[in-house]
Scaffold this motif. Structure first.
Motif, mmCIF file in Angstrom:
data_model
loop_
_atom_site.group_PDB
_atom_site.id
_atom_site.type_symbol
_atom_site.label_atom_id
_atom_site.label_comp_id
_atom_site.label_asym_id
_atom_site.label_seq_id
_atom_site.Cartn_x
_atom_site.Cartn_y
_atom_site.Cartn_z
ATOM 1 N N GLY A 78 0.777 -1.235 0.000
ATOM 2 C CA GLY A 78 0.000 0.000 0.000
ATOM 3 C C GLY A 78 0.807 1.283 0.000
ATOM 4 O O GLY A 78 0.278 2.357 0.260
ATOM 5 N N ILE A 79 2.106 1.178 -0.309
ATOM 6 C CA ILE A 79 2.903 2.407 -0.421
ATOM 7 C C ILE A 79 3.023 2.746 -1.907
ATOM 8 O O ILE A 79 3.425 1.905 -2.702
ATOM 9 C CB ILE A 79 4.320 2.218 0.163
ATOM 10 C CG1 ILE A 79 4.230 1.818 1.633
ATOM 11 C CG2 ILE A 79 5.128 3.498 0.000
ATOM 12 C CD1 ILE A 79 5.569 1.601 2.288
ATOM 13 N N ALA A 80 2.654 3.959 -2.280
ATOM 14 C CA ALA A 80 2.813 4.379 -3.671
ATOM 15 C C ALA A 80 3.857 5.470 -3.715
ATOM 16 O O ALA A 80 3.991 6.258 -2.786
ATOM 17 C CB ALA A 80 1.490 4.884 -4.219
ATOM 18 N N PHE A 81 4.591 5.502 -4.811
ATOM 19 C CA PHE A 81 5.718 6.426 -4.893
ATOM 20 C C PHE A 81 5.728 7.149 -6.233
ATOM 21 O O PHE A 81 5.547 6.538 -7.282
ATOM 22 C CB PHE A 81 7.021 5.637 -4.717
ATOM 23 C CG PHE A 81 8.266 6.474 -4.827
ATOM 24 C CD1 PHE A 81 8.424 7.634 -4.071
ATOM 25 C CD2 PHE A 81 9.291 6.103 -5.689
ATOM 26 C CE1 PHE A 81 9.572 8.396 -4.165
ATOM 27 C CE2 PHE A 81 10.449 6.866 -5.785
ATOM 28 C CZ PHE A 81 10.589 8.012 -5.019
ATOM 29 N N MET A 149 -3.501 5.011 -8.386
ATOM 30 C CA MET A 149 -4.313 3.933 -8.959
ATOM 31 C C MET A 149 -4.261 2.648 -8.139
ATOM 32 O O MET A 149 -5.142 1.804 -8.246
ATOM 33 C CB MET A 149 -3.893 3.635 -10.401
ATOM 34 C CG MET A 149 -4.368 4.630 -11.424
ATOM 35 S SD MET A 149 -6.153 4.821 -11.516
ATOM 36 C CE MET A 149 -6.641 3.236 -12.217
ATOM 37 N N THR A 150 -3.205 2.472 -7.358
ATOM 38 C CA THR A 150 -3.126 1.261 -6.527
ATOM 39 C C THR A 150 -4.045 1.352 -5.310
ATOM 40 O O THR A 150 -4.124 0.408 -4.547
ATOM 41 C CB THR A 150 -1.689 1.032 -6.012
ATOM 42 O OG1 THR A 150 -1.225 2.265 -5.476
ATOM 43 C CG2 THR A 150 -0.761 0.567 -7.098
ATOM 44 N N ARG A 151 -4.701 2.504 -5.121
ATOM 45 C CA ARG A 151 -5.458 2.792 -3.897
ATOM 46 C C ARG A 151 -4.565 2.591 -2.675
ATOM 47 O O ARG A 151 -4.845 1.766 -1.797
ATOM 48 C CB ARG A 151 -6.701 1.903 -3.804
ATOM 49 C CG ARG A 151 -7.834 2.451 -4.644
ATOM 50 C CD ARG A 151 -9.088 1.698 -4.412
ATOM 51 N NE ARG A 151 -8.845 0.272 -4.586
ATOM 52 C CZ ARG A 151 -9.791 -0.649 -4.679
ATOM 53 N NH1 ARG A 151 -11.049 -0.294 -4.585
ATOM 54 N NH2 ARG A 151 -9.480 -1.911 -4.837
ATOM 55 N N PRO A 152 -3.470 3.373 -2.618
ATOM 56 C CA PRO A 152 -2.496 3.174 -1.552
ATOM 57 C C PRO A 152 -2.985 3.761 -0.232
ATOM 58 O O PRO A 152 -3.952 4.527 -0.217
ATOM 59 C CB PRO A 152 -1.283 3.966 -2.049
ATOM 60 C CG PRO A 152 -1.889 5.084 -2.833
ATOM 61 C CD PRO A 152 -3.125 4.509 -3.476
ATOM 62 N N SER A 153 -2.304 3.401 0.854
ATOM 63 C CA SER A 153 -2.575 4.063 2.127
ATOM 64 C C SER A 153 -1.516 5.124 2.401
ATOM 65 O O SER A 153 -1.712 5.997 3.223
ATOM 66 C CB SER A 153 -2.627 3.036 3.256
ATOM 67 O OG SER A 153 -1.492 2.211 3.196
ATOM 68 N N VAL A 154 -0.389 5.017 1.700
ATOM 69 C CA VAL A 154 0.659 6.036 1.831
ATOM 70 C C VAL A 154 1.050 6.500 0.432
ATOM 71 O O VAL A 154 1.268 5.681 -0.456
ATOM 72 C CB VAL A 154 1.924 5.460 2.515
ATOM 73 C CG1 VAL A 154 2.987 6.537 2.628
ATOM 74 C CG2 VAL A 154 1.595 4.886 3.871
ATOM 75 N N LEU A 155 1.128 7.816 0.258
ATOM 76 C CA LEU A 155 1.593 8.369 -1.016
ATOM 77 C C LEU A 155 2.885 9.118 -0.754
ATOM 78 O O LEU A 155 2.921 10.044 0.058
ATOM 79 C CB LEU A 155 0.539 9.321 -1.588
ATOM 80 C CG LEU A 155 0.907 10.013 -2.903
ATOM 81 C CD1 LEU A 155 1.089 9.010 -4.032
ATOM 82 C CD2 LEU A 155 -0.153 11.043 -3.295
ATOM 83 N N GLY A 183 -7.853 10.559 3.791
ATOM 84 C CA GLY A 183 -7.336 9.674 4.828
ATOM 85 C C GLY A 183 -5.988 9.044 4.527
ATOM 86 O O GLY A 183 -5.510 8.192 5.277
ATOM 87 N N LEU A 184 -5.361 9.451 3.426
ATOM 88 C CA LEU A 184 -4.042 8.899 3.098
ATOM 89 C C LEU A 184 -2.955 9.583 3.917
ATOM 90 O O LEU A 184 -3.117 10.725 4.355
ATOM 91 C CB LEU A 184 -3.729 9.140 1.624
ATOM 92 C CG LEU A 184 -3.964 7.969 0.674
ATOM 93 C CD1 LEU A 184 -5.448 7.838 0.424
ATOM 94 C CD2 LEU A 184 -3.236 8.211 -0.630
ATOM 95 N N ALA A 185 -1.865 8.863 4.082
ATOM 96 C CA ALA A 185 -0.662 9.477 4.627
ATOM 97 C C ALA A 185 0.153 9.981 3.441
ATOM 98 O O ALA A 185 0.394 9.233 2.508
ATOM 99 C CB ALA A 185 0.135 8.448 5.414
ATOM 100 N N VAL A 186 0.504 11.274 3.468
ATOM 101 C CA VAL A 186 1.269 11.848 2.357
ATOM 102 C C VAL A 186 2.631 12.291 2.867
ATOM 103 O O VAL A 186 2.721 13.063 3.819
ATOM 104 C CB VAL A 186 0.532 13.054 1.736
ATOM 105 C CG1 VAL A 186 1.355 13.649 0.597
ATOM 106 C CG2 VAL A 186 -0.849 12.667 1.247
ATOM 107 N N LEU A 187 3.680 11.751 2.222
ATOM 108 C CA LEU A 187 5.034 12.143 2.599
ATOM 109 C C LEU A 187 5.703 12.698 1.367
ATOM 110 O O LEU A 187 5.736 12.041 0.331
ATOM 111 C CB LEU A 187 5.807 10.920 3.108
ATOM 112 C CG LEU A 187 7.282 11.134 3.424
ATOM 113 C CD1 LEU A 187 7.467 12.125 4.566
ATOM 114 C CD2 LEU A 187 7.948 9.812 3.775
ATOM 115 N N MET A 188 6.183 13.956 1.452
ATOM 116 C CA MET A 188 6.842 14.485 0.251
ATOM 117 C C MET A 188 8.097 15.275 0.547
ATOM 118 O O MET A 188 8.256 15.869 1.604
ATOM 119 C CB MET A 188 5.867 15.308 -0.592
ATOM 120 C CG MET A 188 5.325 16.539 0.043
ATOM 121 S SD MET A 188 4.255 17.352 -1.194
ATOM 122 C CE MET A 188 3.706 18.747 -0.251
#
Ligand SMILES: Nc1ncnc2c1ncn2[C@@H]1O[C@H](COP(=O)(O)OP(=O)(O)OP(=O)(O)O)[C@@H](O)[C@H]1O
Ligand SMILES: [Mg+2]
Lengths: 233, 341
Positions: A78-81, A149-155, A183-188
């Motif tokens: 569930g991590i998308a990058f 598109m993966t419906r991640p929990s973390v972007l 509700g996603l966690a976003v790290l940038m």
């Protein structure tokens, strides 16, 4: 925190690039990493993704230790990058880019695709066009869309606003806030430190591969040291 | 002014000696170049073993054709080799996968530079060519059976009353037909299917493909199956049309690479266009236009020489010149492919 890289130390085979570096983000939150060029911001992100093996420290997602997982397995978790460069399939259409983002999914992806077209209406208009023919800002939207598109929990995003105009940057940040609010966690990682910290719930300042300062976005914006070094006074 | 029948005769002459042969040859080159371009796009090295993979595939086709003929099975008017093609593709695909597992995969895992893989492919080329020569020998072999012609020159002359005849061999029509079906199937697969799109994505941006969860081992496996199928089809069609001689398959490597690079290596559409351009250039440069000219110019202007730009012995020079000119002027080729490093 939901995703956390704790005490990460490692590099690309030679000297350690990040040293005892800790970065984390919770669900429904935007965390931003800022710092000078070459500080190891991208490296810290790659470490959390597993594109780099760390010598010390560990990475946890929820209550699961994912330190030893391959990048693909973490995507599955569930991590998308969105990488800093080369983040779209230039020879494929916008729609195909989104389809490839959902490659691991076996269910109906049309609903997710519609959500992404709602988030980025311009992509719907250009869905038959090759991603390589789009402007920088539109490309970044494709890149973010592909990741979602993966419906991640973390972007995780590495400099999503690199090379786009201030107006497009503002719009992109608005979209990222919308994503967080689902509700996603976003790290940038961000080069535009001031604007990024303005929308950040949590901020990290990385210098020379170590945590230099951290706090909420507001705290860092108010911190005189941070202002002097990164925000131009 | 030449008379209408003279113009018609000239046109038939060109069709018979230039257009039909070049179309068949171009189809064979296009299929060969597609294999090279696909392997390059996915595995990122120029596979010098492709010509001998074609020879290997053709060898299996010939062995199976003999087997079928021995059992009294033929395909009627079309060559028996057409039936043999299907199992031969299977055998060649297995061989290609085994070679990948034992040779190319070994270097891929070590993240070897492309040039290392190219040299490894030269080794594979020698190995395959030795196997082929061990089984088939080095002589010319014809393995085409069934009806030889669709239209015979004499019949054509009687039908039309023209002086020039037009002959179309079964193998030529078959070559063009099979090439059209194969190329269409491949393009639909790459454009529409999930696996085909994953292959394009992997070729476009390997890192992003991995981040999207595309399994590289599966992409590589399918690439070899397709490359082996293309090589077997191209090789068998070439062998049916001309004859099977191991050495000529090695020589085909030059026009095939010229076609792939001219079209833009890594670009399937480029391989097809490149294949036809190289074939037409080769045939047109080596054709003697004397008779063609006599139909169109007054008798007093009749040319002395053969009006041939290059002797057929020098046909490979055409591919070589195309290759050099493309690399000098536009290394990415017509459809903006990669540049071989
Ligand atoms: N693939 C790599 N192999 C070896 N060294 C690398 C690699 N990528 C980055 N480095 C080195 O690691 C250090 C940190 O690089 P990193 O890309 O993490 O910095 P960054 O903070 O993201 O910088 P920027 O703001 O320019 O993107 C740099 O000294 C860089 O030269
Ligand atoms: Mg960076």
């Amino acid at each position: 925190m939901y995703l956390i890289g704790q005490g990460m130390t490692g590099g690309y085979g030679g000297a350690d690039i990040i040293k005892d570096c800790t970065i984390g983000v919770d669900k429904g939150e935007i965390a931003v990493i800022v710092g000078p060029n070459g500080a190891g911001k991208s490296t810290a992100m790659k470490a959390m993704l597993g594109m780099l093996t760390i010598r010390q420290g560990h990475v946890r997602l929820g209550d699961k230790d994912i330190t030893r997982l391959t990048p693909q397995a973490r995507v599955g978790e569930g991590i998308a990058f969105v990488p800093q460069t080369n983040n779209v399939f230039t020879g494929m259409s916008v729609e195909e880019n989104l389809e490839m983002g959902a490659y691991l999914r076996r269910d109906d992806i049309r609903h997710t695709m519609a959500q992404i077209y709602d988030l980025f209406p311009i992509l719907k208009e250009k869905r038959r066009q090759n991603a390589g023919e789009l402007s920088g800002g539109q490309r970044q939207q494709v890149a973010v869309g592909r990741a979602l598109m993966t419906r991640p929990s973390v972007l995780m995003l590495d400099e999503p606003t690199a090379g786009v105009s201030p107006i497009v940057m503002g719009e992109l940040f608005d979209r990222i806030i919308e994503v967080r609010d689902t509700g996603l966690a976003v790290l940038m990682v961000e080069q535009n430190a001031r604007q990024a910290l303005e929308i950040a719930d949590r901020g990290y300042v990385l210098v020379g591969g170590v945590n230099w300062r951290e706090g909420t976005g507001e705290e860092l914006l108010a911190n005189p040291e941070v202002r002097k070094s990164f925000l131009g006074g | 002014m030449p008379e209408a029948t003279d113009i018609l005769n000239a046109l038939v002459l060109m069709t018979n000696f230039v257009f039909v042969p070049a179309l068949a040859y171009g189809s064979q080159l296009a299929l060969g170049a597609l294999g090279v371009t696909l392997v390059f796009g996915i595995l990122r090295f120029a596979n010098f073993a492709h010509g001998d993979l074609m020879a290997f595939g053709t060898t299996i086709v010939i062995l199976m054709t003999w087997g079928l003929q021995a059992q009294g099975i033929t395909a009627g008017p079309v060559p028996t080799a057409l039936i043999a093609l299907v199992p031969a593709i299977l055998v060649t695909a297995i061989a290609a996968i085994l070679i990948d597992r034992s040779v190319f995969g070994f270097y891929r895992k070590r993240r070897a530079a492309p040039v290392v893989l190219v040299i490894a492919s030269v080794g594979v080329m020698f190995m395959l060519s030795a196997i082929v020569r061990f089984i088939m020998g080095t002589d010319d072999r014809r393995f085409s059976d069934g009806e030889r012609f669709i239209i015979r020159a004499r019949e054509f002359r009687e039908m039309t009353g023209l002086d020039e005849g037009l002959a179309i061999q079964t193998t030529q029509a078959l070559t063009v037909g099979v090439a059209i079906v194969t190329v269409t199937a491949l393009f639909v697969f790459l454009r529409r299917s999930r696996t085909g799109k994953a292959m394009r994505a992997y070729s476009d941006n390997e890192d992003l493909a991995l981040l999207s969860g595309i399994n590289p081992d599966r992409v590589v496996l399918i690439t070899w199956i397709i490359a082996a199928a293309l090589a077997t089809i191209a090789g068998a069609l070439y062998g049916l049309d001309k004859s099977f001689k191991p050495f000529t398959y090695f020589q085909l490597l030059l026009p095939i690479f010229a076609a792939a690079i001219l079209g833009g290596i890594g670009q399937p559409i480029g391989a097809v266009v490149g294949g036809y351009i190289v074939a037409f250039s080769e045939v047109m440069m080596t054709y003697a236009y004397k008779r063609f000219a006599t139909y169109l110019v007054p008798e007093t202007w009749a040319p002395e020489g053969l009006l041939q730009f290059l002797g057929t012995d020098y046909k490979f020079a055409v591919s070589f010149i195309i290759l050099v000119v493309v690399l000098l002027i536009r290394p990415t080729g017509i459809f903006r492919g990669a540049v071989i490093k």
